[in-house]
Write a protein that holds these residues in place. Structure first.
Motif, PDB file in Angstrom:
ATOM      1  N   UNK A 176      -6.768  42.017   2.968  1.00 26.52           N
ATOM      2  CA  UNK A 176      -7.683  41.295   2.076  1.00 26.52           C
ATOM      3  C   UNK A 176      -8.557  42.253   1.269  1.00 26.52           C
ATOM      4  N   UNK A 177      -8.945  43.368   1.868  1.00 32.37           N
ATOM      5  CA  UNK A 177      -9.748  44.339   1.126  1.00 32.37           C
ATOM      6  C   UNK A 177      -8.963  44.897  -0.050  1.00 32.37           C
ATOM      7  N   UNK A 178      -7.703  45.214   0.159  1.00 31.64           N
ATOM      8  CA  UNK A 178      -6.865  45.733  -0.925  1.00 31.64           C
ATOM      9  C   UNK A 178      -6.644  44.677  -2.011  1.00 31.64           C
ATOM     10  N   UNK A 179      -6.377  43.455  -1.606  1.00 34.93           N
ATOM     11  CA  UNK A 179      -6.141  42.403  -2.588  1.00 34.93           C
ATOM     12  C   UNK A 179      -7.342  42.216  -3.502  1.00 34.93           C
ATOM     13  N   UNK A 180      -8.535  42.424  -2.966  1.00 34.68           N
ATOM     14  CA  UNK A 180      -9.745  42.202  -3.755  1.00 34.68           C
ATOM     15  C   UNK A 180     -10.184  43.458  -4.509  1.00 34.68           C
ATOM     16  N   UNK A 181     -10.196  44.589  -3.833  1.00 31.21           N
ATOM     17  CA  UNK A 181     -10.674  45.816  -4.471  1.00 31.21           C
ATOM     18  C   UNK A 181      -9.730  46.323  -5.548  1.00 31.21           C
ATOM     19  N   UNK A 182      -8.426  46.090  -5.368  1.00 28.45           N
ATOM     20  CA  UNK A 182      -7.435  46.646  -6.288  1.00 28.45           C
ATOM     21  C   UNK A 182      -6.646  45.547  -7.008  1.00 28.45           C
ATOM     22  N   UNK A 183      -7.294  44.435  -7.258  1.00 29.91           N
ATOM     23  CA  UNK A 183      -6.624  43.308  -7.895  1.00 29.91           C
ATOM     24  C   UNK A 183      -5.969  43.720  -9.211  1.00 29.91           C
ATOM     25  N   UNK A 184      -4.692  43.363  -9.375  1.00 27.74           N
ATOM     26  CA  UNK A 184      -3.964  43.696 -10.588  1.00 27.74           C
ATOM     27  C   UNK A 184      -3.291  45.053 -10.560  1.00 27.74           C
TER      28      UNK A 184
END
Length: 261
Positions: A176-184
């Motif tokens: 979830x941290x990756x999905x949010x911090x590195x979105x796109x």
């Protein structure tokens, strides 16, 4: 045919495609199937709440000495993204320590990972380990996990007497941290989730697509081996075309198999 029967019959065009060539009851790993599950998830109230960035912390009284609602993971991930790339001590009235603490609690609650089932040791221990990392260290571990996935090992390890191994939580925090911090960015899909549903059904997909007989114990608590199997399956299915994401793989298998295990 009655109205209800007509509606049920009409709904069948939206059923997931099954893998008819498999000896097991498994779902076809197609982008269309993933898209159908993503649409369902957007309508699911439990997912909708966890993805709501406006759902912050609520207290039982004005003195703010007792929490009524911890806040959604999306809310705390938004705060984390706002502060982690800075040296600031405060973001939207929350300091870095509070953001990490509430984020760990939110992910634990929403995913039923039961960090505190070990005599209420887990949450505090995981929070402390994350806070021992410098902000840039945390970013680097998430963005460049390498082949060892060191952050998983840092979060899951047992250090205190009576503490359990927090493997499933570690994968969900990183995911979830990756999905949010590195979105796109490609890094948004760096981590697959590990839980009981995925753990139990994965051997059927390994058998179907990789022609290997594998037991759950072969990758239990071994994240590098677990995610390698997932990636090999994704590549095999894609056959040179665009792969489904790790996130899509997780969602599709979890939703299809959660009531079948």
């Amino acid at each position: 045919m009655g109205l209800i029967s007509k509606e049920i019959e009409a709904s069948k065009i939206y059923d997931l495609e099954l893998d008819k060539e498999s000896e097991f009851d498994i779902v076809a790993l197609t982008r269309d199937n993933v898209a159908r599950i993503e649409a369902i998830i957007r309508l699911d109230s439990s997912y909708r709440d966890s993805n709501d960035e406006t759902k912050g912390i609520k207290y039982k009284n004005k003195s703010e000495d007792e929490v009524k609602y911890n806040g959604s993971s999306a809310y705390w991930l938004k705060q984390l993204k706002g502060i982690i790339y800075t040296d600031e001590e405060d973001y939207n009235g929350h300091n870095y320590e509070d953001i990490i603490s509430h984020l760990v609690i939110a992910i634990d609650i929403e995913n039923s990972t039961h960090l505190n089932s070990d005599n209420k040791i887990g949450r505090k221990a995981v929070i402390e380990r994350l806070l021992e990392l410098k902000r840039q260290e945390l970013i680097d571990y998430l963005k460049n996990p390498g082949n060892e996935y060191e952050l998983i090992n840092i979060i899951k390890k047992r250090e205190k007497k009576g503490e359990k191994t927090h493997f499933s939580f570690a994968t969900k925090f990183c995911h979830y941290a990756c999905m949010y911090l590195f979105k796109g960015e490609p890094a948004e899909d760096n981590f697959s989730i590990y839980d009981n549903v995925l753990k139990k059904c994965l051997p059927m997909y390994i058998k179907r697509y990789l022609a290997k007989d594998v037991k759950e114990t072969d990758y239990e608590n071994d994240y590098a081996k677990y995610i390698e199997y997932i990636d090999l399956i994704r590549k095999k299915v894609a056959n040179g075309t665009d792969m489904i994401s790790r996130n899509g793989f997780d969602h599709l298998l979890w939703y299809y198999h959660k009531g079948r295990n």
